[in-house]
Design an enzyme around this catalytic site. Structure first.
Site, short mmCIF file in Angstrom:
data_model
loop_
_atom_site.label_atom_id
_atom_site.label_comp_id
_atom_site.label_asym_id
_atom_site.label_seq_id
_atom_site.Cartn_x
_atom_site.Cartn_y
_atom_site.Cartn_z
N GLU A 1 0.68 -0.80 -0.03
CA GLU A 1 0.09 -0.76 0.00
C GLU A 1 1.25 1.07 -0.08
O GLU A 1 1.68 1.67 0.58
CB GLU A 1 -0.60 -0.06 1.36
CG GLU A 1 -1.32 0.99 1.15
CD GLU A 1 -3.01 0.77 2.51
OE1 GLU A 1 -3.68 2.00 2.65
OE2 GLU A 1 -2.65 -0.03 3.59
N ILE A 2 0.62 1.60 -0.73
CA ILE A 2 1.13 3.29 -1.28
C ILE A 2 0.32 4.62 -0.43
O ILE A 2 -0.63 4.60 -1.57
CB ILE A 2 2.43 3.82 -2.41
CG1 ILE A 2 3.32 2.27 -2.38
CG2 ILE A 2 2.54 4.70 -2.19
CD1 ILE A 2 3.54 2.28 -3.72
#
Length: 127
Positions: free
Chosen positions: A120-121
């Site tokens: 997840e960014i």
């Protein structure tokens, strides 16, 4: 008692593909230490790398590639991250979506690394 995370350990089945993803796609710095050990450095943290079947001791009870779900805060606007991921041929599996991070609301995109760990960014958003 606990102040912050120093490092975590990622187990991979394909060291070269893993190094290419974390350095080439995510822009982390490759560090070699000890007896040829590898890690990915970013900010004040790092991810130590273990290769499945050749882990360093002590290790997790059941180190398994693909079992991690990691959230990273981007160093640039999420729109730029999305553009870079798409330009590099990465598949975004979800997002952008709003989530709750450790210190507030975040906007996130999700992709998978070569071992299928969920990456997840995110960027922080104002309420």
């Amino acid at each position: 008692m606990i102040d912050h995370l120093d490092h975590l350990v990622l187990t991979t089945t394909d060291e070269a593909a893993c190094v290419a993803f974390y350095t080439g796609v995510l822009g982390m710095q490759l560090e070699t230490f000890g007896a040829g050990r590898k890690a990915f450095r970013f900010g004040n943290q790092k991810i130590n790398l273990h290769v499945k079947g050749s882990e360093f001791e002590p290790k997790a009870h059941l180190p398994v590639p693909g079992a991690l779900d990691l959230c990273f805060i981007a160093s640039r606007p999420l729109a730029q991250v999305i553009d870079a991921l798409q330009a590099g041929g990465q598949t975004i599996v979800e997002g952008p979506v709003l989530r709750t991070g450790a210190t507030g609301r975040i906007r996130s995109v999700y992709l998978r690394d070569p071992d299928l760990n969920l990456i997840e960014i995110s960027e922080y958003v104002d309420d």
